[in-house]
Motif scaffolding. Sequence first.
Motif, PDB file in Angstrom:
ATOM      1  N   CYS A 438       0.852  -1.202   0.000  1.00  0.00           N
ATOM      2  CA  CYS A 438       0.000   0.000   0.000  1.00  0.00           C
ATOM      3  C   CYS A 438       0.882   1.244   0.000  1.00  0.00           C
ATOM      4  O   CYS A 438       0.600   2.218  -0.717  1.00  0.00           O
ATOM      5  CB  CYS A 438      -0.917   0.010   1.220  1.00  0.00           C
ATOM      6  SG  CYS A 438      -2.182  -1.267   1.152  1.00  0.00           S
ATOM      7  N   GLN A 439       1.938   1.208   0.778  1.00  0.00           N
ATOM      8  CA  GLN A 439       2.862   2.327   0.833  1.00  0.00           C
ATOM      9  C   GLN A 439       3.438   2.603  -0.564  1.00  0.00           C
ATOM     10  O   GLN A 439       3.492   3.741  -1.017  1.00  0.00           O
ATOM     11  CB  GLN A 439       3.986   2.007   1.837  1.00  0.00           C
ATOM     12  CG  GLN A 439       4.831   3.204   2.226  1.00  0.00           C
ATOM     13  CD  GLN A 439       3.964   4.385   2.683  1.00  0.00           C
ATOM     14  OE1 GLN A 439       2.993   4.211   3.422  1.00  0.00           O
ATOM     15  NE2 GLN A 439       4.300   5.588   2.201  1.00  0.00           N
ATOM     16  N   ALA A 440       3.844   1.523  -1.228  1.00  0.00           N
ATOM     17  CA  ALA A 440       4.408   1.672  -2.580  1.00  0.00           C
ATOM     18  C   ALA A 440       3.375   2.281  -3.522  1.00  0.00           C
ATOM     19  O   ALA A 440       3.689   3.157  -4.334  1.00  0.00           O
ATOM     20  CB  ALA A 440       4.874   0.316  -3.100  1.00  0.00           C
ATOM     21  N   MET A 441       2.137   1.831  -3.408  1.00  0.00           N
ATOM     22  CA  MET A 441       1.075   2.361  -4.277  1.00  0.00           C
ATOM     23  C   MET A 441       0.844   3.850  -4.003  1.00  0.00           C
ATOM     24  O   MET A 441       0.583   4.631  -4.922  1.00  0.00           O
ATOM     25  CB  MET A 441      -0.237   1.585  -4.048  1.00  0.00           C
ATOM     26  CG  MET A 441      -0.270   0.197  -4.655  1.00  0.00           C
ATOM     27  SD  MET A 441      -0.244   0.192  -6.465  1.00  0.00           S
ATOM     28  CE  MET A 441      -1.931   0.684  -6.849  1.00  0.00           C
ATOM     29  N   ILE A 442       0.943   4.228  -2.742  1.00  0.00           N
ATOM     30  CA  ILE A 442       0.730   5.641  -2.392  1.00  0.00           C
ATOM     31  C   ILE A 442       1.895   6.492  -2.913  1.00  0.00           C
ATOM     32  O   ILE A 442       1.693   7.581  -3.454  1.00  0.00           O
ATOM     33  CB  ILE A 442       0.519   5.781  -0.869  1.00  0.00           C
ATOM     34  CG1 ILE A 442      -0.823   5.138  -0.501  1.00  0.00           C
ATOM     35  CG2 ILE A 442       0.576   7.242  -0.439  1.00  0.00           C
ATOM     36  CD1 ILE A 442      -1.036   4.884   0.980  1.00  0.00           C
ATOM     37  N   GLU A 443       3.095   5.959  -2.796  1.00  0.00           N
ATOM     38  CA  GLU A 443       4.257   6.677  -3.347  1.00  0.00           C
ATOM     39  C   GLU A 443       4.103   6.870  -4.860  1.00  0.00           C
ATOM     40  O   GLU A 443       4.408   7.933  -5.401  1.00  0.00           O
ATOM     41  CB  GLU A 443       5.548   5.901  -3.061  1.00  0.00           C
ATOM     42  CG  GLU A 443       6.054   6.073  -1.630  1.00  0.00           C
ATOM     43  CD  GLU A 443       7.121   5.037  -1.273  1.00  0.00           C
ATOM     44  OE1 GLU A 443       7.277   4.763  -0.073  1.00  0.00           O
ATOM     45  OE2 GLU A 443       7.770   4.499  -2.196  1.00  0.00           O
TER      46      GLU A 443
END
Lengths: 485, 447
Positions: A438-443
């Motif tokens: 999820c963090q990667a997607m937000i980045e």
Amino acid sequence: MKKLEKLIFEKSVQGSGTYRVSTSNSGAIINEIPDNLKRQDFDFPEVPENEVMRHFLKLSRLNFCVDEGFYPLGSCTMKYNPKINERVASLEGFNELHPLVPMDKCQGSLRLMYELSDYLKEILGMDSVSLQPVAGASGEMTGLKIIREYHKVKGNLHKKIIIMPDSAHGTNPASAMMAGFEVREVKSNDRGGVDIENLKSVIDDNVAGFMVTNPNTLGLYDENIEEIAALFHEKDALLYYDGANFNAIMGKVKPGDMGFDIVHLNLHKTFATPHGGGGPGAGPVGVKSKLSNFLPVPVISKKDNKYILDYSLQNSIGKVHAFYGNFAVLIKAYTYIRMLGKDGLRKSSEYAVLNANYIMERLKDKYSVPYKRTCMHEFVISAKKIKKETGISAMDIAKALLDKGYHAPTMYFPLIVEEALMIEPTETETLTTLDEFCQAMIEIYNMCYNNAEEMHSMPKNTPITRVDDVKAARNPKINYYKAKL
Amino acid sequence: MGFYPHSADDVRKMVEKLRINNVDELFSSINKKKLNPEINLPEPLTENEAFEELKKLANMNFSDMICFTGAGSYDHYVPAIVDEISGRSEFYTAYTPYQAEVSQGTLQTIYEFQSMICALTGMEVSNASMYDGASALAESIIVAMNQKKKSNIVLIPENINPDYVKVIYTYIAGLDINVVRVPINKNGLLDINFLKNYQNIGQVGALVVQNPNFFGLMETQIDEIIKFKQENSIMLIGVVNPITLPVFKTAPDIDYDILTGEAQPLGMYRSFGGPYIGFIATKEKYLRKLPGRIVGMTDDTEGNRCFVLTLQAREQHIRRDKATSNICSNQALCATRAAVFMSVLGKQGMKELAFVNIQKARELMEILLKKGFELKYNGTFFNEFVVYCKNAADIHEKLLKKGIMLGIKLEDSSFLNMKDCLLICATEKSSLKNFEKLEKALDEVTI
Ligand SMILES: Cc1ncc(COP(=O)(O)O)c(C=O)c1O
């Protein structure tokens, strides 16, 4: 420069092959073959064994796989493949067995197949199962030929139409075509399910069957399924369940209880058998009792306490595989079911659905979710708005994920969602993995708005950068030796 | 034992994030009356227990019988390197290579597979694999008949693998394709005169020739067959065993339009019938008519040579009900195994493999002739042949009791009512020791 690998043909040096099949001078036999049957010469690689090993080892390193990392490829259920499955499938008692040995010499294999059929019947709510189809599409064709034969036996030759939602997977219409049917589409409603009003307007006496995935290809469960089933059954049309999404509902609900007559499963998705880079899979088909007689032969039966290959089905559609299907794949699915048992299967689906909803919840403020409701084991987001505002497409987002060490979601499917990305985490991923993803997607989302330029040139950390698809198709080079000519 | 790693604490956090009370709330679209049904399954097992259970089942099979049986599934040695490479996670736990940037391993391997299939068959192009030899043939017939839209007859000789024929009938049910069986002559080859005198020739779109045929015989009437197909403008579909091709004539000397077959001999275990792997190779002009995946060479944005799934406009996910086939997942890992097998044997090894198979089959034939069997057909055969003897079924039965399977009884096949005939196979694995055991056993059962 990227670390690519030469072709095996470019490593070939005449006379350098080391592998011997025979140490005697077997070549003399050639003199006994009539000249007019003999081949002259042929091109073929000559590479020593250690170089062959290095070659394929290097190639393997250019692949991403689920044993390496998160693989949220929607509709494909890339869950962990238990290693015990590989071990049991390579037991000599299984893999050195000829398929045509007499039945008393293969009781172990037949028992495994008989029991696996029984388990699948239980899990699906079906009365009979064929293990012969070897992939999802193979199961679909089997099911559709059964539908065809069913109507033929009843003298209903006018039943030539298969209805399916506009969100259907491509194999569904293609399978219908291969069974000699015409396809009629029904629209999806604003909840992502079948639009009942539209359905009523397209359904008529010429309809042979209805083909659907539930949860469907949007990852949404159609709550009207029983009503839909009744509409078709009124017209004596059969209901076909595409089991590609069965990982959402193992032990939670049976397709048989939803009103389906025919089901296929993808053992290479739901039942943890590895996908092998594109098969081999297995696509068993289950049917309700009124269709048992139509299954491919042989099925596995039990007679006088012995397991038998049973060819006696009266209306059988025949065979869809030279032997009994992808037996080694069946061993793996059998082992998986034995280890998990009913609670394990049920929990697997619960966690698969929990994982999907968790990711959707964490991403929904950034990425638009076209259908705002609880999803099942997967969900679809649309990059339409992002694309309009930044020029970044679903493809760009997928490629950026590759750079961050993830496999991409399924792109541009289903067709009814613009700029679709379909995310399926499966149950075998930890909360930590989900959070990191999820963090990667937000980045990536932030990058779309802050550094769009960069997004177009990704991936950069992969063995190659984006490929020229157009060139590949315009001037197809698919055979090394032909290219050389 | 399961494979879901969630701790109670994880579940609590996730449920809170979703603002629900329990996981079952996520299943509220499902009819309550149908939710969480009874399922009757055995109790769960640990890995260790599962291993024991599966060993028990494997041990109930008689896989250590001496087996002189082919008929579509062949006992070839699988080099260790094949298992080593196909057992790498990078190959076997990847999906179809949709994302070329992270799938060059599979893509290049399949490209090499396609190229080696072309080299072996002598054809110009090949696809990435089919489910098995039977479905590959069935789909080849559909491709060929689509080329000949005005015709609806495919000619299929009686000497074609009967299980393949069953699969063909299933595939063409509902399509406008009719099968006409071509009788065979006294040599077990197709009856050329039947072809020459066939009345409905205008309706014929394709002719299938299996070479070697189901009886192991090489087709010797190739010149006449080519003349027939060219004069009548018919698609010629060959069904071949790939390991014969280093030795026996193939395309382009034989004007096949499509060459198809079962590549199980190239590194697949017999595994009670699967997974195996079909292949389809054809002329370049039919490339866009092929079913299934095709891998092509191209460049990346930096100019590196690389590989990608190509010509997808033929396929189901683009063309839907107008696609060339419904096939999606194929047998990619089997293609990987075949690629490794062909690479490691190489040109010399592939030739030797063919030679030894021919040699061993002749040795086995000599033994059987010595013991009173007769050859059913005279002709050139590869590693299979048919013998005849008036109490063949009885001998077959008695040998089984001694742990030897002397081929299959052809009278058991539902298409070939060939009483007292056995279809026998030898391979490079047929050892002298096993030949001696067979001789001794034959002496004991025929007295
Ligand atoms: C919904 C759906 N149906 C059918 C299929 C076809 O399955 P297979 O590739 O096993 O033939 C897939 C596979 O991606 C799928 O996602």
